[in-house]
Write a protein that holds these residues in place. Structure first.
Motif, PDB file in Angstrom:
ATOM      1  N   PHE A   1       0.866  -1.175   0.000  1.00 41.90           N
ATOM      2  CA  PHE A   1       0.000   0.000   0.000  1.00 41.90           C
ATOM      3  C   PHE A   1       0.901   1.223   0.000  1.00 41.90           C
ATOM      4  CE2 PHE A   1       0.584   1.096   4.516  1.00 41.90           C
ATOM      5  CZ  PHE A   1       1.120  -0.097   4.985  1.00 41.90           C
ATOM      6  N   TYR A   2       0.293   2.388  -0.104  1.00 40.08           N
ATOM      7  CA  TYR A   2       1.110   3.591  -0.280  1.00 40.08           C
ATOM      8  C   TYR A   2       0.877   4.557   0.868  1.00 40.08           C
ATOM      9  CZ  TYR A   2       1.912   1.633  -4.834  1.00 40.08           C
ATOM     10  OH  TYR A   2       2.297   0.780  -5.834  1.00 40.08           O
ATOM     11  N   GLN A   3       1.952   5.147   1.317  1.00 41.31           N
ATOM     12  CA  GLN A   3       1.804   6.139   2.377  1.00 41.31           C
ATOM     13  C   GLN A   3       2.422   7.466   1.953  1.00 41.31           C
ATOM     14  OE1 GLN A   3       3.400   4.562   6.076  1.00 41.31           O
ATOM     15  NE2 GLN A   3       1.395   3.749   6.660  1.00 41.31           N
ATOM     16  N   ILE A   4       1.775   8.515   2.417  1.00 41.18           N
ATOM     17  CA  ILE A   4       2.349   9.852   2.304  1.00 41.18           C
ATOM     18  C   ILE A   4       2.765  10.204   3.731  1.00 41.18           C
ATOM     19  CG2 ILE A   4       1.877  12.262   1.778  1.00 41.18           C
ATOM     20  CD1 ILE A   4      -0.437  11.194  -0.056  1.00 41.18           C
ATOM     21  N   ASP A   5       4.064  10.355   3.942  1.00 42.75           N
ATOM     22  CA  ASP A   5       4.590  10.583   5.286  1.00 42.75           C
ATOM     23  C   ASP A   5       5.062  12.007   5.434  1.00 42.75           C
ATOM     24  OD1 ASP A   5       5.476   8.139   7.125  1.00 42.75           O
ATOM     25  OD2 ASP A   5       5.398   7.500   5.023  1.00 42.75           O
ATOM     26  N   ALA A   6       4.896  12.547   6.606  1.00 47.33           N
ATOM     27  CA  ALA A   6       5.534  13.837   6.896  1.00 47.33           C
ATOM     28  C   ALA A   6       6.101  13.757   8.298  1.00 47.33           C
ATOM     29  CB  ALA A   6       4.521  14.965   6.792  1.00 47.33           C
ATOM     30  N   GLU A   7       7.287  14.286   8.490  1.00 49.97           N
ATOM     31  CA  GLU A   7       7.958  14.203   9.786  1.00 49.97           C
ATOM     32  C   GLU A   7       8.628  15.545  10.087  1.00 49.97           C
ATOM     33  OE1 GLU A   7       7.558  11.267  11.205  1.00 49.97           O
ATOM     34  OE2 GLU A   7       7.138   9.992   9.471  1.00 49.97           O
ATOM     35  N   VAL A   8       8.482  16.000  11.337  1.00 51.45           N
ATOM     36  CA  VAL A   8       9.268  17.143  11.824  1.00 51.45           C
ATOM     37  C   VAL A   8      10.177  16.582  12.898  1.00 51.45           C
ATOM     38  CG1 VAL A   8       9.224  19.456  12.797  1.00 51.45           C
ATOM     39  CG2 VAL A   8       7.198  18.553  11.679  1.00 51.45           C
ATOM     40  N   ILE A   9      11.466  16.753  12.728  1.00 54.06           N
ATOM     41  CA  ILE A   9      12.393  16.179  13.697  1.00 54.06           C
ATOM     42  C   ILE A   9      13.590  17.116  13.821  1.00 54.06           C
ATOM     43  CG2 ILE A   9      13.349  14.714  11.846  1.00 54.06           C
ATOM     44  CD1 ILE A   9      14.096  12.693  14.023  1.00 54.06           C
ATOM     45  N   GLY A  10      14.141  17.217  15.018  1.00 54.60           N
ATOM     46  CA  GLY A  10      15.297  18.095  15.166  1.00 54.60           C
ATOM     47  C   GLY A  10      15.786  18.111  16.592  1.00 54.60           C
ATOM     48  N   PRO A  11      16.930  18.720  16.823  1.00 54.21           N
ATOM     49  CA  PRO A  11      17.437  18.812  18.194  1.00 54.21           C
ATOM     50  C   PRO A  11      16.443  19.600  19.041  1.00 54.21           C
ATOM     51  CG  PRO A  11      18.778  20.103  16.664  1.00 54.21           C
ATOM     52  CD  PRO A  11      17.780  19.380  15.846  1.00 54.21           C
TER      53      PRO A  11
ATOM     54  N   ALA B   1       0.516  20.964  16.963  1.00 51.41           N
ATOM     55  CA  ALA B   1      -0.675  21.643  16.451  1.00 51.41           C
ATOM     56  C   ALA B   1      -0.486  21.996  14.977  1.00 51.41           C
ATOM     57  CB  ALA B   1      -0.952  22.896  17.270  1.00 51.41           C
ATOM     58  N   GLU B   2       0.736  22.389  14.616  1.00 51.86           N
ATOM     59  CA  GLU B   2       0.996  22.757  13.221  1.00 51.86           C
ATOM     60  C   GLU B   2       0.796  21.548  12.305  1.00 51.86           C
ATOM     61  OE1 GLU B   2       5.048  23.741  12.240  1.00 51.86           O
ATOM     62  OE2 GLU B   2       4.446  25.004  10.550  1.00 51.86           O
TER      63      GLU B   2
ATOM     64  N   ALA C   1      -5.133  23.601  23.250  1.00 53.55           N
ATOM     65  CA  ALA C   1      -5.449  25.036  23.268  1.00 53.55           C
ATOM     66  C   ALA C   1      -5.169  25.661  21.897  1.00 53.55           C
ATOM     67  CB  ALA C   1      -4.637  25.736  24.358  1.00 53.55           C
ATOM     68  N   ILE C   2      -4.044  25.277  21.291  1.00 52.98           N
ATOM     69  CA  ILE C   2      -3.720  25.862  19.975  1.00 52.98           C
ATOM     70  C   ILE C   2      -4.737  25.386  18.933  1.00 52.98           C
ATOM     71  CG2 ILE C   2      -1.949  26.213  18.191  1.00 52.98           C
ATOM     72  CD1 ILE C   2       0.172  25.542  20.279  1.00 52.98           C
ATOM     73  N   LEU C   3      -5.077  24.099  18.985  1.00 54.57           N
ATOM     74  CA  LEU C   3      -6.061  23.581  18.013  1.00 54.57           C
ATOM     75  C   LEU C   3      -7.368  24.354  18.121  1.00 54.57           C
ATOM     76  CD1 LEU C   3      -5.573  19.699  18.095  1.00 54.57           C
ATOM     77  CD2 LEU C   3      -4.868  21.316  16.320  1.00 54.57           C
ATOM     78  N   LYS C   4      -7.770  24.627  19.365  1.00 58.06           N
ATOM     79  CA  LYS C   4      -9.023  25.382  19.568  1.00 58.06           C
ATOM     80  C   LYS C   4      -8.894  26.766  18.962  1.00 58.06           C
ATOM     81  CE  LYS C   4     -11.088  22.998  23.445  1.00 58.06           C
ATOM     82  NZ  LYS C   4     -10.461  22.575  24.699  1.00 58.06           N
ATOM     83  N   SER C   5      -7.732  27.393  19.179  1.00 61.09           N
ATOM     84  CA  SER C   5      -7.622  28.772  18.694  1.00 61.09           C
ATOM     85  C   SER C   5      -7.557  28.837  17.170  1.00 61.09           C
ATOM     86  CB  SER C   5      -6.454  29.506  19.364  1.00 61.09           C
ATOM     87  OG  SER C   5      -5.253  29.154  18.726  1.00 61.09           O
ATOM     88  N   ILE C   6      -7.058  27.779  16.506  1.00 66.09           N
ATOM     89  CA  ILE C   6      -7.100  27.834  15.035  1.00 66.09           C
ATOM     90  C   ILE C   6      -8.358  27.187  14.467  1.00 66.09           C
ATOM     91  CG2 ILE C   6      -4.709  28.190  14.221  1.00 66.09           C
ATOM     92  CD1 ILE C   6      -4.128  25.327  14.522  1.00 66.09           C
ATOM     93  N   GLY C   7      -9.150  26.587  15.348  1.00 61.44           N
ATOM     94  CA  GLY C   7     -10.428  26.049  14.883  1.00 61.44           C
ATOM     95  C   GLY C   7     -10.332  24.694  14.186  1.00 61.44           C
ATOM     96  N   VAL C   8      -9.402  23.847  14.635  1.00 56.61           N
ATOM     97  CA  VAL C   8      -9.369  22.470  14.113  1.00 56.61           C
ATOM     98  C   VAL C   8     -10.112  21.577  15.108  1.00 56.61           C
ATOM     99  CG1 VAL C   8      -7.892  20.487  13.559  1.00 56.61           C
ATOM    100  CG2 VAL C   8      -7.170  22.799  12.918  1.00 56.61           C
ATOM    101  N   PRO C   9     -11.257  21.018  14.687  1.00 60.72           N
ATOM    102  CA  PRO C   9     -12.050  20.226  15.628  1.00 60.72           C
ATOM    103  C   PRO C   9     -11.411  18.861  15.909  1.00 60.72           C
ATOM    104  CG  PRO C   9     -13.035  20.164  13.445  1.00 60.72           C
ATOM    105  CD  PRO C   9     -11.841  21.070  13.353  1.00 60.72           C
ATOM    106  N   TYR C  10     -11.582  18.345  17.131  1.00 63.87           N
ATOM    107  CA  TYR C  10     -11.018  17.032  17.476  1.00 63.87           C
ATOM    108  C   TYR C  10     -11.863  16.395  18.556  1.00 63.87           C
ATOM    109  CZ  TYR C  10      -9.270  19.573  21.541  1.00 63.87           C
ATOM    110  OH  TYR C  10      -9.189  20.334  22.671  1.00 63.87           O
ATOM    111  N   THR C  11     -11.714  15.100  18.724  1.00 66.08           N
ATOM    112  CA  THR C  11     -12.307  14.443  19.883  1.00 66.08           C
ATOM    113  C   THR C  11     -11.202  13.680  20.604  1.00 66.08           C
ATOM    114  OG1 THR C  11     -12.845  12.484  18.608  1.00 66.08           O
ATOM    115  CG2 THR C  11     -14.587  14.093  18.815  1.00 66.08           C
ATOM    116  N   ILE C  12     -11.308  13.607  21.929  1.00 62.74           N
ATOM    117  CA  ILE C  12     -10.297  12.874  22.697  1.00 62.74           C
ATOM    118  C   ILE C  12     -10.697  11.397  22.746  1.00 62.74           C
ATOM    119  CG2 ILE C  12      -9.251  12.590  24.981  1.00 62.74           C
ATOM    120  CD1 ILE C  12      -8.406  15.182  23.850  1.00 62.74           C
TER     121      ILE C  12
END
Ligand code: AMP
Length: 557
Positions: A259-269, A281-282, A380-391
């Motif tokens: 199958f195929y995946q589109i991956d994105a990663e943020v990594i750093g010191p 949040a980003e 808190a950041i998700l709320k301020s940018i308006g991205v809905p989520y459920t826990i």
């Protein structure tokens, strides 16, 4: 007929247009967030996944396509080890573990040809004297029908031809092979194949071997590359990749072995801010943008924090305790997990186990203060940018490397396999793979499922030919090709006919190709350097000079 292997499929046009549409859209989005493409190999050392993803995960324990590469079978070592374990204590009959056979050289030659050896004599003292058994042994790198057949032949040879001094002894054919304790989990092999005993000898009887695995996911590969090339030195910390993954799962709709995946990663010191909840949040907001961009509505973001190493230890302990009185009733996988890695009990899909799992402790009660604060800030950041989520505090994801934020985006249209994508933070992964501290967060979109949940159709995104060029009559193919070349340079999609086609057939072909225009190239047209251009939907036809053709076709609806 040869078909594509189980769990794989051909992606055919026009569907491939949808795949390209998705990939072009996500590349645009990645550009806006300053992510850069990385392409890693589709196979890696097995160890990478064992250490990265975790040995107790379903992916590593059951689903990987793994093979030994560049290996040499060390037969001598196998023989030595086997003899060590099977040495006869009767020195008269045996020298260096080999049976002393006198008097029948042709028998021995035949045995040699069969690749079978007359080995240990096992003497047994009985009332009537010393009797015993002689082992006819074939040493092989694996169990094969040929070896078993050779042993059977050797046995019947022995019955008719072997040295008279063994007349009273029974002969047992035996196939000895390296029972490679598969690197990751041990599986006992061996047994009796009719009259032949098949015996696996544990140990490493292969030299210069390397265990390789088709990648089942790509975070581990990207982190490996990050460490190997010291990408932090180059200031690179946002990566994406698009490509195939391989898992030996039971295929069904939305679940494939390739199958195929589109991956994105943020990594750093840590000094780059890679640990910050702002990154989480980003990333989540980027996914939301990406799904909007390809036209997927009605997704749900399920969010959890799976804590850090400290929390995990406490949680695992609590799970272990809670599982103790109930685990005997659970499936065998859960019984093993309860001991080795209790968190993985949440991956269990056995329906009978679910009521037990529902009553187990929740990770949310075990988060330490920094983890709780981190998770609060992400929300808190998700709320301020308006991205809905459920826990969803049952969401632990099937890979061991996750820490803190873990998430899945699901979509109703997908049925049972409803997760379009999953991801999370993996703050300890780099160190686990021998790298420097490099907190990170990423996700993998299941591209197959993303395409399945698109509302756009392939027809709506595919670019049809702008014009079908119909050469009419002998010698017109060259003129038509010249025109096609000119028009294609103007970024027009051109389909080219053949001079042997009659006009009627050319029209049918243009219709079939769903071209917008048909352009007639006959002797008269070439002489006049102006061509008959017909708009197929309206039936409107004009004679258009060569120089104006591209412009007219590009404009025309
Ligand atoms: P994972 O790497 O398990 O977190 O999976 C990430 C995403 O990849 C899932 O949400 C699915 O969309 C997709 N995926 C995982 N396994 C398969 C599979 N066998 N076939 C198709 N898609 C898959």
């Amino acid at each position: 007929m040869i078909k594509s292997p189980r769990g794989t499929r051909d992606l055919l046009p026009p569907d491939t247009a949808l795949w390209n549409f998705v990939e072009a859209a996500v590349r645009d989005v990645f550009r806006a967030y300053n992510f850069h493409e990385i392409r890693t190999p589709i196979f890696e050392s097995t160890e990478l996944f064992a250490r990265g993803v975790g040995e107790e995960t379903d992916i590593v324990a059951k689903e990987m396509f793994t093979w030994e590469d560049g290996e040499r079978f060390d037969e001598k070592k196998l023989i030595e080890e086997w003899l060590k374990a099977n040495q006869s204590d009767d020195p008269h009959q045996v020298q260096d573990g080999r049976v002393n056979v006198q008097g029948n050289p042709s028998f021995l030659t035949r045995l040699k040809e069969l690749g079978v050896q007359l080995q240990v004599w096992r003497g047994i003292q009985t009332k009537s004297g010393l009797t015993g058994r002689v082992e006819l042994v074939a040493f092989r790198d694996k169990v094969s029908a040929d070896a078993i057949e050779a042993l059977r032949k050797a046995r019947s040879l022995a019955k008719s031809e072997y040295s008279p001094e063994f007349q009273n002894h029974s002969i047992s054919p035996r196939l000895v092979f390296p029972d490679r304790v598969p690197i990751l989990y041990s599986k006992k092999t061996g047994g009796i194949f009719g009259d032949v005993i098949v015996e696996g000898l544990p140990g490493n009887f292969f030299s210069s071997s390397q265990s390789l695995t088709l990648r089942p996911e790509n975070t581990a590969g990207i982190v490996r590359a990050y460490i190997e090339h010291k990408l932090w030195d180059r200031g690179l910390n946002k990566f994406f990749s698009i490509g195939p993954m391989f898992r030996r799962e039971r295929p069904q709709k939305g679940r494939y072995r390739q199958f195929y995946q589109i991956d994105a990663e943020v990594i750093g010191p840590p000094s780059s801010g890679s640990e910050s909840p702002a990154r989480d949040a980003e990333i989540l907001e980027m996914v939301a943008t990406l799904l909007d961009r390809v036209g997927i509505t009605g997704w749900t973001l399920e969010l959890n924090s799976v804590g850090c190493t400290n929390d995990r230890a406490k949680f695992n302990e609590a799970l272990r305790k809670a599982l103790e009185p109930v685990v005997a009733k659970m499936c065998s996988d859960c019984q093993r997990r309860a001991v080795t890695n209790p968190l993985r009990v949440f991956d269990c899909k056995v329906p009978e186990d679910q009521p037990v799992i529902a009553k187990l402790p929740r990770i949310s009660h075990f988060l330490d203060e920094p983890c709780r604060a981190h998770f609060d800030e992400v929300q808190a950041i998700l709320k301020s940018i308006g991205v809905p989520y459920t826990i969803n505090d049952r969401l632990v994801r099937g890979l061991d490397y996750y820490t803190r934020t873990a998430f899945e985006f699901t979509h109703g249209a997908l049925g049972a396999q409803n997760a379009i994508l999953g991801g999370g933070r993996y703050d300890g992964l780099s160190e686990a793979l021998g790298g420097p501290p490099a907190p990170g967060i990423g996700f993998a979109i299941g591209e197959d499922r993303l395409v399945l949940s698109l509302s756009a159709s392939a027809e709506s995104v595919i670019r049809k030919p702008d014009v079908y060029i119909a050469p009419l009559g002998d010698g017109m193919n060259g003129e038509a090709a010249r025109l096609a070349r000119e028009l294609r340079r103007h970024d027009l999609v051109v389909e080219l006919g053949d001079e042997t086609f009659r006009l009627k057939k050319s029209f049918e072909a243009a219709d079939k190709a769903k071209a917008r225009y048909i352009l007639i190239v006959g002797e008269n047209e070439v002489k006049a350097d102006a061509f008959a251009l017909k708009h197929l939907a309206s039936g409107k036809q004009d004679t258009v000079p060569r120089a104006e053709l591209a412009g007219r076709i590009a404009q025309g609806g």
